[in-house]
Write a protein that holds these residues in place. Sequence first.
Motif, mmCIF file in Angstrom:
data_model
loop_
_atom_site.group_PDB
_atom_site.id
_atom_site.type_symbol
_atom_site.label_atom_id
_atom_site.label_comp_id
_atom_site.label_asym_id
_atom_site.label_seq_id
_atom_site.Cartn_x
_atom_site.Cartn_y
_atom_site.Cartn_z
ATOM 1 N N ALA A 137 0.831 -1.211 0.000
ATOM 2 C CA ALA A 137 0.000 0.000 0.000
ATOM 3 C C ALA A 137 0.861 1.255 0.000
ATOM 4 N N VAL A 138 1.909 1.275 0.814
ATOM 5 C CA VAL A 138 2.787 2.445 0.854
ATOM 6 C C VAL A 138 3.502 2.605 -0.487
ATOM 7 N N TYR A 139 3.951 1.495 -1.065
ATOM 8 C CA TYR A 139 4.619 1.576 -2.372
ATOM 9 C C TYR A 139 3.667 2.141 -3.422
ATOM 10 N N TYR A 140 2.466 1.622 -3.455
ATOM 11 C CA TYR A 140 1.490 2.090 -4.451
ATOM 12 C C TYR A 140 1.187 3.576 -4.250
ATOM 13 N N ALA A 141 1.042 3.997 -2.992
ATOM 14 C CA ALA A 141 0.815 5.417 -2.711
ATOM 15 C C ALA A 141 1.980 6.245 -3.237
ATOM 16 N N GLY A 142 3.193 5.735 -3.071
ATOM 17 C CA GLY A 142 4.372 6.446 -3.558
ATOM 18 C C GLY A 142 4.430 6.548 -5.062
ATOM 19 N N THR A 143 3.901 5.543 -5.758
ATOM 20 C CA THR A 143 3.886 5.610 -7.224
ATOM 21 C C THR A 143 2.837 6.591 -7.722
ATOM 22 N N LEU A 144 1.787 6.804 -6.936
ATOM 23 C CA LEU A 144 0.746 7.765 -7.337
ATOM 24 C C LEU A 144 1.221 9.204 -7.223
ATOM 25 N N VAL A 145 2.063 9.483 -6.239
ATOM 26 C CA VAL A 145 2.597 10.836 -6.031
ATOM 27 C C VAL A 145 4.117 10.747 -5.823
ATOM 28 N N PRO A 146 4.854 10.418 -6.882
ATOM 29 C CA PRO A 146 6.295 10.147 -6.720
ATOM 30 C C PRO A 146 7.145 11.361 -6.366
ATOM 31 N N ASP A 147 6.634 12.569 -6.574
ATOM 32 C CA ASP A 147 7.453 13.762 -6.326
ATOM 33 C C ASP A 147 7.202 14.425 -4.977
ATOM 34 N N ILE A 148 6.181 13.977 -4.261
ATOM 35 C CA ILE A 148 5.872 14.590 -2.966
ATOM 36 C C ILE A 148 6.870 14.111 -1.924
ATOM 37 N N GLN A 149 7.438 15.073 -1.210
ATOM 38 C CA GLN A 149 8.411 14.747 -0.164
ATOM 39 C C GLN A 149 7.698 14.680 1.179
ATOM 40 N N ILE A 150 7.962 13.613 1.929
ATOM 41 C CA ILE A 150 7.341 13.472 3.249
ATOM 42 C C ILE A 150 8.257 14.015 4.344
ATOM 43 N N MET A 151 9.530 14.067 4.049
ATOM 44 C CA MET A 151 10.522 14.728 4.890
ATOM 45 C C MET A 151 11.447 15.446 3.917
ATOM 46 N N GLU A 152 12.266 16.300 4.402
ATOM 47 C CA GLU A 152 13.138 17.064 3.513
ATOM 48 C C GLU A 152 14.011 16.126 2.673
ATOM 49 N N GLY A 153 13.783 16.130 1.374
ATOM 50 C CA GLY A 153 14.580 15.321 0.460
ATOM 51 C C GLY A 153 14.200 13.845 0.414
ATOM 52 N N THR A 154 13.098 13.440 1.058
ATOM 53 C CA THR A 154 12.713 12.032 1.104
ATOM 54 C C THR A 154 11.284 11.862 0.604
ATOM 55 N N THR A 155 11.139 11.101 -0.461
ATOM 56 C CA THR A 155 9.811 10.817 -0.997
ATOM 57 C C THR A 155 9.257 9.539 -0.368
ATOM 58 N N ILE A 156 8.016 9.238 -0.663
ATOM 59 C CA ILE A 156 7.405 7.998 -0.156
ATOM 60 C C ILE A 156 8.170 6.791 -0.682
ATOM 61 N N LEU A 157 8.592 6.837 -1.946
ATOM 62 C CA LEU A 157 9.343 5.709 -2.505
ATOM 63 C C LEU A 157 10.704 5.544 -1.837
ATOM 64 N N ASP A 158 11.341 6.670 -1.487
ATOM 65 C CA ASP A 158 12.591 6.586 -0.720
ATOM 66 C C ASP A 158 12.331 5.934 0.628
ATOM 67 N N MET A 159 11.235 6.364 1.271
ATOM 68 C CA MET A 159 10.896 5.828 2.586
ATOM 69 C C MET A 159 10.644 4.321 2.523
ATOM 70 N N ILE A 160 9.927 3.864 1.494
ATOM 71 C CA ILE A 160 9.618 2.440 1.402
ATOM 72 C C ILE A 160 10.893 1.636 1.164
#
Length: 111
Positions: free
Chosen positions: A53-76
């Motif tokens: 689920a987190v991976y899929y969410a990250g693919t839907l919004v790949p450019d949004i950063q959840i922390m400075e310089g870290t995207t959801i895909l980076d986090m996963i």
Amino acid sequence: MDQFLNYVLVIALLMLANTIFKSAEVIIKREFDFKKFFLGLCKYALILVGVFAVYYAGTLVPDIQIMEGTTILDMINILEMGLIVKYGIACYENLKAIFELKDEELSLGDK
């Protein structure tokens, strides 16, 4: 996507191995609890669904950063590495525990 699926497969295999090793240990000690076993499998299934689920969410919004310089895909990716380490260590500990059992605990006779 291929790297993500490889990591998820590695995590799933480590979870399975961890469950097998722990089950072997508690069966030998005659402490097997089917309810605990089932709840553990449910926990692992939910973890895997959550990772997807987190991976899929990250693919839907790949450019949004959840922390400075870290995207959801980076986090996963960080999460996957952490899970691989966590379950790798758990497998090691459970396998080690099996081999440290005393001969008396391995006896098939009644206690």
